[in-house]
Write an enzyme that holds these catalytic residues in place. Sequence first.
Site, PDB file in Angstrom:
ATOM      1  CD  GLU A   1       6.013  -6.744   5.518  1.00  0.00           C
ATOM      2  OE1 GLU A   1       5.984  -6.947   4.295  1.00  0.00           O
ATOM      3  OE2 GLU A   1       6.077  -5.605   6.009  1.00  0.00           O
TER       4      GLU A   1
ATOM      5  CG  ASP B   1       1.319  -7.941   3.833  1.00  0.00           C
ATOM      6  OD1 ASP B   1       1.522  -7.801   5.047  1.00  0.00           O
ATOM      7  OD2 ASP B   1       0.842  -7.048   3.109  1.00  0.00           O
TER       8      ASP B   1
HETATM    9  N1  DCP Z   1      -0.155  -0.065  11.014  1.00  0.00           N
HETATM   10  C1  DCP Z   1      -0.092   0.996  11.896  1.00  0.00           C
HETATM   11  N2  DCP Z   1       0.121   2.266  11.443  1.00  0.00           N
HETATM   12  C2  DCP Z   1       0.257   2.487  10.133  1.00  0.00           C
HETATM   13  C3  DCP Z   1       0.208   1.411   9.224  1.00  0.00           C
HETATM   14  C4  DCP Z   1      -0.012   0.135   9.692  1.00  0.00           C
HETATM   15  O1  DCP Z   1      -0.221   0.778  13.094  1.00  0.00           O
HETATM   16  N3  DCP Z   1       0.422   3.712   9.676  1.00  0.00           N
HETATM   17  C5  DCP Z   1      -0.453  -1.419  11.536  1.00  0.00           C
HETATM   18  C6  DCP Z   1      -1.924  -1.782  11.332  1.00  0.00           C
HETATM   19  C7  DCP Z   1      -1.920  -2.763  10.215  1.00  0.00           C
HETATM   20  C8  DCP Z   1      -0.567  -3.416  10.359  1.00  0.00           C
HETATM   21  O2  DCP Z   1       0.313  -2.398  10.857  1.00  0.00           O
HETATM   22  O3  DCP Z   1      -2.998  -3.708  10.314  1.00  0.00           O
HETATM   23  C9  DCP Z   1      -0.020  -3.961   9.068  1.00  0.00           C
HETATM   24  O4  DCP Z   1       0.076  -2.907   8.119  1.00  0.00           O
HETATM   25  P1  DCP Z   1      -0.112  -3.150   6.578  1.00  0.00           P
HETATM   26  O5  DCP Z   1       0.470  -1.991   5.877  1.00  0.00           O
HETATM   27  O6  DCP Z   1       0.362  -4.513   6.209  1.00  0.00           O
HETATM   28  O7  DCP Z   1      -1.685  -3.056   6.323  1.00  0.00           O
HETATM   29  P2  DCP Z   1      -2.863  -4.024   6.694  1.00  0.00           P
HETATM   30  O8  DCP Z   1      -2.369  -5.371   7.091  1.00  0.00           O
HETATM   31  O9  DCP Z   1      -3.764  -3.342   7.664  1.00  0.00           O
HETATM   32  O10 DCP Z   1      -3.664  -4.115   5.327  1.00  0.00           O
HETATM   33  P3  DCP Z   1      -3.249  -4.801   3.938  1.00  0.00           P
HETATM   34  O11 DCP Z   1      -4.186  -5.947   3.772  1.00  0.00           O
HETATM   35  O12 DCP Z   1      -3.455  -3.740   2.923  1.00  0.00           O
HETATM   36  O13 DCP Z   1      -1.813  -5.244   4.041  1.00  0.00           O
END
Ligand code: DCP
Length: 647
Positions: free
Chosen positions: A121, A18
């Site tokens: 992921e 991820d």
């Molecule tokens: N995303 C989005 N809207 C949301 C949640 C996520 O557009 N409500 C997008 C932005 C994130 C990406 O999807 O960067 C991946 O989501 P993740 O849940 O994997 O979160 P992150 O990668 O940002 O952070 P983490 O390091 O906690 O996985």
Amino acid sequence: MPVARPEPSDARVISHVDMDCFYVQVEQRKQPELRGLPTAVVQYNSWQGGGLIAVSYEARKYGVKRSMRGDEAKKVCPQIHLVQVPVARGKADLNLYRNAGSEVVSILSRKGRCERASIDEVYLDLTDAAETMLSENPPEMLEAVDDEVLKSHVLGLDEDEGKEVENVREWFCRSSAEHRDKLLACGAIIVADLRMQVFKETQFTCSAGIAHNKMLAKLASGMNKPAQQTVVPLSSVEGLLASLPIKKMKQLGGKLGNSLQSDLGVNTVSDLLQFPEEKLQERYGINTGTWLWNISRGISGDEVEGRILPKSHGCGKNFPGPQALRKITSVQRWLNDLCEELSERLQSDLVQNKRVAHTLTLHARAYKSNDSDSQRKFPSKSCPLRYGTAKIQEDALKLFNSALRDFLGSHRSETLGNQNNGWGVTALSVSASKILAAPPGTGSILRFFHSCEPSSSSSKQNFSEIIQDSAPLSPSGSLSSSGLNQAEPQKRSTAEETQINCGTSTLNQDEQKRESSNYKGRCSILGFLKGSKPSCSSSKHEGAEIAQEALPVPPSGIDYCTEHNPGLPLKRSPEEENIVSQPSSDHSQQRREMWTYRVDEIDPSVIDELPPEIQEEVRGWLRPLKRANPVKRGSSITNYYLPSRKK
Ligand code: DCP
């Protein structure tokens, strides 16, 4: 409906990888001066600084959360850098992130079967690679173990203060270990190397879980973030699962999880362990009963699907409150934009991956302001997909008109038109699905674009005609999603093939190999981060604290925002609230109406692109009356399984 699949073997090596705060990393690569600084990516919106959709780990330390508006984030962390999601055609343009995700996938897929699970992921089946390593170059024979490997977290390992690295080294190199643990150790070495490659070639960090099945690997990948990996030996599975709240398990966030809680009093996985398989089968049927019995013991036979390309493409846009579309001409204008984007993505999929989509689907949400039946669902409509922007636009409009007629009722068809007759469209999306490989020999991809026929004036036109001829849209407007007949194949010349391949290749494999061979050594990703940016967190303790913050439950009055980010919770502006309320006079009822969207009214391809637990959340938000315990993304494991080992 979960499917109980027998686990093929407990000696499989599966990893879930991820990306860390993915959109932020993509933006930081574009603007390297932001590296190591508190940064967040914001969905464009003028109200209160827009909604945050990704938050850097540096910003999370200040309490910045994904549910916040830009203005709120500025309050808790005045030095935060807010970067806007790129906008194209008046809506969020996620191509930058999608392409960055593809770069990562192309690296991660080098060592085994790879399944792209969402935009950021993947699952990897590394069993064969691990077996090969074990037979040719087992860990116990390694002269030196890479730092990145030694930074692994191995669940269940004795955690003597100050001896962590030694313990990990010993675990990796035990000659007396069981075969399956040795395989896992090999898998973890491979994953550490892949993560290093990802970092080296893309500058992105990622976190990973390594276990004997997908479920366990996924649970582990979020335990130590950012830029770390967690290994789950079979002997630690019970400890990992025991106190896990049942609703945190995949597929138990909804009805089934609710029923387990209310009907059987099952709140944690260890509660579930008390029930014999027969009892669970009696209550939930043979398949689901067995599945529940299995997962409570960490048994899951789900295979890693070899899929690195998306199953569908979708483009959508929300029109909340005052932005609702009330004229066919406005709908058409937006549909044209959405179809143009869809067409571009279809064409690049065709050129790069030689894949053809077969079904075009239109989804919308709409209301009828003067109708007691205003919650009636706006029907989704599909038809065979014809390539070419103009064709897609034309068909999408026909689909919309047909759906609007159904929505308004046939007697109301006269109300279609440009004047506002009391209907409003609050969301529109088009998607292309049933994407299959272009049949071999069905003509060159180039034939689709650059026809060899001297009579053809436009290559794109020619392609669209081929599809059109074979898959006409019923003139009567009776639309179906039946497959389309492929056009007669034509042979592709070698020159054309070469040209296509050149066009498709985004990564130079030779260069990558050269790069990676230059990158042997004992450096670690965290080392890089530490070295370059002292402010970047690398401690396990911080990682655990940070992980707990992600995506809290949205407070009431928060809307979701699609445009490919349906999970994004956004507070509605007062202006939006007013207009949205129009369809009904009773305020609480109005709000309820706004909230009772059915999930199937949202473009599934848009939702599908997000991480699965975000999808679960979105579904929870879309059906707030049922969202008893929305999943708190990122906090899952660290909340109830805090590793005892301290760094
Ligand atoms: N995303 C989005 N809207 C949301 C949640 C996520 O557009 N409500 C997008 C932005 C994130 C990406 O999807 O960067 C991946 O989501 P993740 O849940 O994997 O979160 P992150 O990668 O940002 O952070 P983490 O390091 O906690 O996985």
